[in-house]
Scaffold this active site. Sequence first.
Site, PDB file in Angstrom:
ATOM      1  N   LYS A 121      -2.088   9.091   2.801  1.00 41.77           N
ATOM      2  CA  LYS A 121      -3.006   8.638   1.743  1.00 41.77           C
ATOM      3  C   LYS A 121      -3.371   7.180   2.015  1.00 41.77           C
ATOM      4  O   LYS A 121      -2.562   6.275   1.866  1.00 41.77           O
ATOM      5  CB  LYS A 121      -2.382   8.734   0.346  1.00 41.77           C
ATOM      6  N   GLU A 165       7.783  -1.029   3.417  1.00 40.33           N
ATOM      7  CA  GLU A 165       7.332  -2.312   3.996  1.00 40.33           C
ATOM      8  C   GLU A 165       6.546  -3.006   2.895  1.00 40.33           C
ATOM      9  O   GLU A 165       5.435  -2.591   2.569  1.00 40.33           O
ATOM     10  CB  GLU A 165       6.413  -2.068   5.204  1.00 40.33           C
ATOM     11  N   CYS A 187       0.530  -9.570   4.854  1.00 44.06           N
ATOM     12  CA  CYS A 187       1.872  -9.652   4.267  1.00 44.06           C
ATOM     13  C   CYS A 187       2.688 -10.748   4.933  1.00 44.06           C
ATOM     14  O   CYS A 187       3.595 -11.316   4.334  1.00 44.06           O
ATOM     15  CB  CYS A 187       2.574  -8.306   4.418  1.00 44.06           C
ATOM     16  N   GLU A 215       3.205 -14.198  -4.018  1.00 47.09           N
ATOM     17  CA  GLU A 215       2.329 -13.761  -2.930  1.00 47.09           C
ATOM     18  C   GLU A 215       0.881 -13.797  -3.428  1.00 47.09           C
ATOM     19  O   GLU A 215       0.494 -13.018  -4.292  1.00 47.09           O
ATOM     20  CB  GLU A 215       2.699 -12.333  -2.511  1.00 47.09           C
TER      21      GLU A 215
END
Length: 493
Positions: A175, A251, A285, A379
């Site tokens: 997906k 992850e 990331c 983040e």
Amino acid sequence: MDFYGHVIDGEEAASLSGATFSSTDPHTRRPWAEAALGDGADADRAVSAARRAFDHGHWPRMGTAERGRILHRLADLIEEHAEDIALADTQDMGKPITQSQGNDVPRTAANFRFFADHARLSTSESYPMDTGHHAYTRFDPAGVVAAIAPWNFPMMLESWKVAPALAWGNTVVLKPAEDTPVSATLMARLALEAGMPPGVFNVLHGYGPDSAGQALTEHPAVDRITFTGESGTGRVIATAGARHLTPVSLELGGKGANIVFADADLAGAVEWSIRAVFTNSGQVCLAGSRLYVQREVYDEFLTRFAAAADALVVGDPRDPAVQIGPLASAEHHAKVAGYVDTIAEQGGTLRTGGLGDGWTIRPTVITGMDHTARHAREEIFGPVVVVIPFATEAEAIELANDTPYGLNAMLFTENLHRAHRVAAVLRAGTVWVNCFFVRDLRAPFGGVGDSGIGREGGTFSREFFTEPKAVVMQIDPAADRDRPRSSRGRSAR
Ligand code: NDP
């Protein structure tokens, strides 16, 4: 607008409900592609196809060489269609075409080649026992893999999951993120063209929560869930996996520390630090978004770094001269703009950058902000960096490790002993010394803390995508017979 369907059981298909959604080009801010909008019923259809292909199909039973030939052919086709695939990712999420074409597509092809070869050349451990037996390890495919991917490196990150899963004989339902549906369908079309049997690699489009993504993670016929995305979503997916005790690999997010010591090659440190935070408009990331610079060189480094940030070309991501494109979506732009708007509120000074046209944010360098400010801890996932001075090596290590994340860190120094000493104590899955984003596909990749669970790459991917099995053979019946009955078959150890 072109339509991109699910790919299920070798056929490109609309959703059972007939629902669709559109993908918006972040540069024009207009829809440019339409995709099937899947739900639980479509997820069930895709998982059932993958289940059949695993339980009754040829793929898991093929040799690694035969599977490898198909995966290499797929890599060839990806390279042949590089321009279309790169443009698809650029139009879906706004990344500069030089990055999608120069980095993402070649690395996607390289991932398929590497994992095909890795599976074919793998050896397994064997254990000669002093009881007259011999144990060895088989790595059997795990089954049906649900792969859920984010939008920042669409095809490349998908291949990190799909390539090892397929190479080890699993079947897959992928997906992609709702913002980036197109290249996943292109990849599945090419896989069929490469000779992959129907049902082996399926693509399911749709949203995550309460929709296709969630249905996939909760499906009882799924044997592995591999996810890349935000830490919060990772927690939800880990909980979904727990219901059926399905192994999960996560992850997740990061807040990479980048440490520049006074003894660094400053020109190199500036160049790599720019790449570390502004590649893909900071939507990485691994972004080095906390930049710690030793006081002796702080002023000089900052002057050079801010000038280099200012010189980056912002604009239409299809223009090969452009280095910073728009952010991926209106929603994401609003989030990053919120950080830019609150720099002064959090005690910082805008050295350069700020809001740009449309959904762009210019390369933004913040100074004067404390390490505890939101911008230095959360983040941001945009072209925004906080630069903070430090005095000693011990202080730099303490600052770098003071985060719930632990995906990666960078350090710049010309002192060999310092490089190894600091790399050893940084709490991160990857430490880059005098470089950034360089990968060896055999090495482990993943994070600690809020950055994830598990590792990808080489044998680490093999561990996750297979069921290691011990086979114990009696080699010397006499040796076993001579042992006392109670300890027969057991090692002396
Ligand atoms: P999200 O977590 O929002 O989404 C990732 C994927 O999960 C999407 O396909 C999403 O679907 C789907 N999803 C969301 N909720 C669910 C759910 N409940 N069940 C199943 N699937 C779900 O991440 P982003 O796409 O925003 O990606 C950015 C994040 O990814 C950042 O935090 C970044 O750090 C991280 N990342 C980590 C990397 C690593 O290797 N550690 C590499 C790259 C990115 P939908 O699109 O519909 O929301």
